[in-house]
Design an enzyme around this catalytic site. Sequence first.
Site, PDB file in Angstrom:
ATOM      1  N   HIS A  70       5.608  23.585  18.375  1.00  0.00           N
ATOM      2  CA  HIS A  70       4.365  23.050  17.266  1.00  0.00           C
ATOM      3  C   HIS A  70       3.340  23.728  18.206  1.00  0.00           C
ATOM      4  O   HIS A  70       3.301  24.278  19.123  1.00  0.00           O
ATOM      5  CB  HIS A  70       4.078  21.540  17.521  1.00  0.00           C
ATOM      6  CG  HIS A  70       4.515  21.834  19.416  1.00  0.00           C
ATOM      7  ND1 HIS A  70       4.041  21.358  20.216  1.00  0.00           N
ATOM      8  CD2 HIS A  70       5.849  21.322  19.500  1.00  0.00           C
ATOM      9  CE1 HIS A  70       3.727  20.862  21.127  1.00  0.00           C
ATOM     10  NE2 HIS A  70       5.062  20.720  21.073  1.00  0.00           N
ATOM     11  N   ASP A  72      -0.217  22.824  18.214  1.00  0.00           N
ATOM     12  CA  ASP A  72      -1.241  21.340  19.526  1.00  0.00           C
ATOM     13  C   ASP A  72      -0.826  21.515  21.002  1.00  0.00           C
ATOM     14  O   ASP A  72       0.421  21.545  21.206  1.00  0.00           O
ATOM     15  CB  ASP A  72      -0.956  20.209  18.466  1.00  0.00           C
ATOM     16  CG  ASP A  72       0.456  19.147  18.444  1.00  0.00           C
ATOM     17  OD1 ASP A  72       1.274  19.672  18.241  1.00  0.00           O
ATOM     18  OD2 ASP A  72       0.283  18.045  18.928  1.00  0.00           O
ATOM     19  N   GLU A 134       2.460  17.720  16.394  1.00  0.00           N
ATOM     20  CA  GLU A 134       3.886  16.618  17.159  1.00  0.00           C
ATOM     21  C   GLU A 134       3.718  16.069  18.634  1.00  0.00           C
ATOM     22  O   GLU A 134       4.188  14.933  18.969  1.00  0.00           O
ATOM     23  CB  GLU A 134       4.620  18.342  17.540  1.00  0.00           C
ATOM     24  CG  GLU A 134       5.566  17.973  18.223  1.00  0.00           C
ATOM     25  CD  GLU A 134       5.811  17.498  19.765  1.00  0.00           C
ATOM     26  OE1 GLU A 134       6.831  16.787  19.962  1.00  0.00           O
ATOM     27  OE2 GLU A 134       5.199  17.544  20.342  1.00  0.00           O
ATOM     28  N   GLU A 135       1.736  16.029  18.836  1.00  0.00           N
ATOM     29  CA  GLU A 135       2.313  15.630  20.504  1.00  0.00           C
ATOM     30  C   GLU A 135       1.458  14.685  20.088  1.00  0.00           C
ATOM     31  O   GLU A 135       1.184  13.655  21.026  1.00  0.00           O
ATOM     32  CB  GLU A 135       1.424  16.509  21.204  1.00  0.00           C
ATOM     33  CG  GLU A 135       1.601  17.740  21.857  1.00  0.00           C
ATOM     34  CD  GLU A 135       2.681  16.896  23.009  1.00  0.00           C
ATOM     35  OE1 GLU A 135       2.901  16.422  23.234  1.00  0.00           O
ATOM     36  OE2 GLU A 135       3.383  18.665  23.352  1.00  0.00           O
ATOM     37  N   HIS A 341       1.992  18.895  29.991  1.00  0.00           N
ATOM     38  CA  HIS A 341       1.189  17.627  29.822  1.00  0.00           C
ATOM     39  C   HIS A 341       0.411  17.169  31.432  1.00  0.00           C
ATOM     40  O   HIS A 341       0.004  16.548  31.982  1.00  0.00           O
ATOM     41  CB  HIS A 341       2.216  16.616  30.323  1.00  0.00           C
ATOM     42  CG  HIS A 341       2.671  16.401  28.480  1.00  0.00           C
ATOM     43  ND1 HIS A 341       2.593  15.055  27.973  1.00  0.00           N
ATOM     44  CD2 HIS A 341       2.274  17.580  27.554  1.00  0.00           C
ATOM     45  CE1 HIS A 341       3.098  15.350  26.714  1.00  0.00           C
ATOM     46  NE2 HIS A 341       3.484  17.161  26.213  1.00  0.00           N
TER      47      HIS A 341
END
Length: 371
Positions: A70, A72, A134-135, A341
């Site tokens: 992904h 993002d 995706e996030e 994250h």
Amino acid sequence: MTASVTLLQELIGFDTTSSRSNLALVERIADRLDHLGARVRLSHDDDRRKANVLASFGPQAPGGVVLSGHTDVVPVDEQNWSSDPFRLAERDGKLYGRGCADMKGFVAACLAAATGFAATDLARPIHIALSYDEEVGCLGVPRLIADLLEHEEKPGFAIVGEPTGMRLGDCHRGFLGFRTRFEGKAAHSSDPSAGASAIYPAADFVGFLKSIGHRAGVGIDRTTVNVGRIEGGSAINIVPSACEITWEFRPVTAQEADETERLVAAYLARTAPPDVRSSLHRHVHVPPLSPAADEPALGLAAALGGIGPPFAMPFGTEAGFFQAAGISTVVCGPGSIAQAHQPDEWIECSQLDAVDAFLARLTAWANRRQS
């Protein structure tokens, strides 16, 4: 500096936080892959602010491999970084930047390997599939898979490059996301009885969610609940007319998913004050990845250098979407989910070397001369 590191440096420079458009990055990637001779397709979201990239090398034939990632990344707001999160930094054998581990490191390695895909007489197609959002619930993946199945022959394997330290991930829970909204009546706070606060029943609802989140089990054998956002009210001296709770739960089984939704619906039906309306909207549904001992993708990824034995992942991925489409799927990628994250997110250079070797073996596996 390896090709993967050079490309990672470029990718990190694009701020593709999920709240922003990813089109600048997508257009750069699409242009690179088009110049290498790939069959490149973009599939946009409804607002055309974001797009998936699908790039296919080799013959239009069944049985190929999808390399899924992904574009993002999560926000850096309220995080204390030691360096610019959107500029790659190297310190002591580690590369720092937002998305290094989750998961632009894998994307960079795929783009670097694409030069080899293009130069090889492939007997089996290799597809690079990069999704948006995706996030925030794997929102782009269903559209990407539909585009793939409509325009290419059905692949036999999907390798999702989420950070597992190059270990083989064969299962994870699903993920369901909701918005619950309470609507009351505004009034001056000097006489709250003239209005109907939306925040009070919302606060009670948060307490209810907390109570059903404490269930027996350990790790991914336990259904978990999380309240991620509360938004309501306009001023300290106004009775709030609206409040919205954004929350999610991760069930172990489909039965527990149904039971949890029934529990919530029943709670709202019996507890909402007569002068406050409530609504429940499910806006995210990520399917689980279910394990299978004879999963072909596990065998392929192990042969390419993925580290066994397979393990159950505590985090969700887009893998369940590929599995639901009838494509054998495994999760295996560079970096550690523990860094995802986080401020000062990093990936070890050795992990990029490992995925480079993994993708070189994939190229050899798909080579017509070695088939």
